[in-house]
Motif scaffolding. Structure first.
Motif, PDB file in Angstrom:
ATOM      1  N   ARG A 253       0.841  -1.200   0.000  1.00  0.00           N
ATOM      2  CA  ARG A 253       0.000   0.000   0.000  1.00  0.00           C
ATOM      3  C   ARG A 253       0.881   1.257   0.000  1.00  0.00           C
ATOM      4  O   ARG A 253       0.647   2.185  -0.770  1.00  0.00           O
ATOM      5  CB  ARG A 253      -0.928  -0.022   1.216  1.00  0.00           C
ATOM      6  N   HIS A 254       1.925   1.270   0.825  1.00  0.00           N
ATOM      7  CA  HIS A 254       2.839   2.421   0.869  1.00  0.00           C
ATOM      8  C   HIS A 254       3.587   2.567  -0.460  1.00  0.00           C
ATOM      9  O   HIS A 254       3.784   3.682  -0.951  1.00  0.00           O
ATOM     10  CB  HIS A 254       3.838   2.288   2.018  1.00  0.00           C
ATOM     11  N   TYR A 255       4.020   1.448  -1.017  1.00  0.00           N
ATOM     12  CA  TYR A 255       4.734   1.453  -2.296  1.00  0.00           C
ATOM     13  C   TYR A 255       3.857   2.051  -3.389  1.00  0.00           C
ATOM     14  O   TYR A 255       4.279   2.940  -4.137  1.00  0.00           O
ATOM     15  CB  TYR A 255       5.155   0.019  -2.661  1.00  0.00           C
ATOM     16  N   LYS A 256       2.617   1.569  -3.469  1.00  0.00           N
ATOM     17  CA  LYS A 256       1.706   2.079  -4.510  1.00  0.00           C
ATOM     18  C   LYS A 256       1.409   3.560  -4.312  1.00  0.00           C
ATOM     19  O   LYS A 256       1.367   4.322  -5.276  1.00  0.00           O
ATOM     20  CB  LYS A 256       0.409   1.267  -4.515  1.00  0.00           C
ATOM     21  N   ALA A 257       1.240   3.975  -3.056  1.00  0.00           N
ATOM     22  CA  ALA A 257       0.982   5.401  -2.783  1.00  0.00           C
ATOM     23  C   ALA A 257       2.197   6.247  -3.167  1.00  0.00           C
ATOM     24  O   ALA A 257       2.050   7.299  -3.792  1.00  0.00           O
ATOM     25  CB  ALA A 257       0.636   5.599  -1.311  1.00  0.00           C
ATOM     26  N   ALA A 258       3.378   5.782  -2.801  1.00  0.00           N
ATOM     27  CA  ALA A 258       4.599   6.521  -3.141  1.00  0.00           C
ATOM     28  C   ALA A 258       4.765   6.625  -4.651  1.00  0.00           C
ATOM     29  O   ALA A 258       5.077   7.708  -5.174  1.00  0.00           O
ATOM     30  CB  ALA A 258       5.820   5.847  -2.512  1.00  0.00           C
ATOM     31  N   MET A 259       4.572   5.520  -5.354  1.00  0.00           N
ATOM     32  CA  MET A 259       4.702   5.538  -6.819  1.00  0.00           C
ATOM     33  C   MET A 259       3.673   6.475  -7.439  1.00  0.00           C
ATOM     34  O   MET A 259       3.978   7.211  -8.383  1.00  0.00           O
ATOM     35  CB  MET A 259       4.561   4.126  -7.392  1.00  0.00           C
ATOM     36  N   TYR A 260       2.458   6.477  -6.914  1.00  0.00           N
ATOM     37  CA  TYR A 260       1.413   7.377  -7.420  1.00  0.00           C
ATOM     38  C   TYR A 260       1.858   8.828  -7.261  1.00  0.00           C
ATOM     39  O   TYR A 260       1.760   9.632  -8.196  1.00  0.00           O
ATOM     40  CB  TYR A 260       0.095   7.137  -6.675  1.00  0.00           C
TER      41      TYR A 260
END
Length: 168
Positions: free
Chosen positions: A66-73
């Protein structure tokens, strides 16, 4: 190309400004460009890391994902500002980011975990003269400042090419 000539070419649209203000403006532009390039590098590193770990059968825990996807977004949203640039400028950002990533890879793979080797790597790079006239405008990290001081005091020779004294 001499330092002053190079900086004047880059700052041609700042004619009429005092020299100190041109340097400040150039540093602001340089830091802005570097921020976009580092965001590109970070996106590339995270993507490669995630792909290689997936190939090895490793997966992220739900919260990490979830953190990875948010950061990439957020990184992609931030970098979206470069989409308004002309294609030529976008390609330039891409090339610069790729070179920056290559420089990071080279520094890490050539020095490993040896802090002394990393310091020698930095010393070698800093033995080249400042091409845009910004030395002394921005305070760098501890190692950067130590090398800069040693070069200024003549303990190492700034040659512009080849290794600085004491870096072999």
């Amino acid at each position: 190309m001499e330092k002053k000539e190079s900086m004047n070419r880059v700052l041609h649209d700042l004619d009429g400004m005092p020299e100190w203000q041109k340097k400040r403006e150039y540093l602001a532009r340089l830091l802005t460009n570097m921020t976009f390039e580092v965001a590109d590098v970070l996106e590339t590193l995270w993507t490669e890391c995630e792909e290689r770990n997936r190939e090895r059968g490793y997966t992220m825990r739900q919260e990490q994902k979830r953190h990875y996807k948010a950061a990439m977004y957020h990184i992609r949203s931030f970098r979206g500002a470069t989409r308004a640039l002309e294609d030529k400028e976008q390609e330039s950002f891409g090339r610069d980011a790729e070179i920056l990533l290559d420089l990071i890879y080279a520094a890490v793979t050539r020095t490993g975990t040896d802090d002394q080797m990393m310091h020698k790597f930095l010393t070698y790079i800093m033995s080249y003269p400042d091409r845009v006239g910004l030395d002394g405008v921005r305070k760098g990290g501890e190692h950067y400042e130590a090398v800069k001081m040693a070069l200024a005091q003549g303990r190492m020779e700034a040659k512009g090419y080849g290794a600085a004294e004491g870096t072999k």
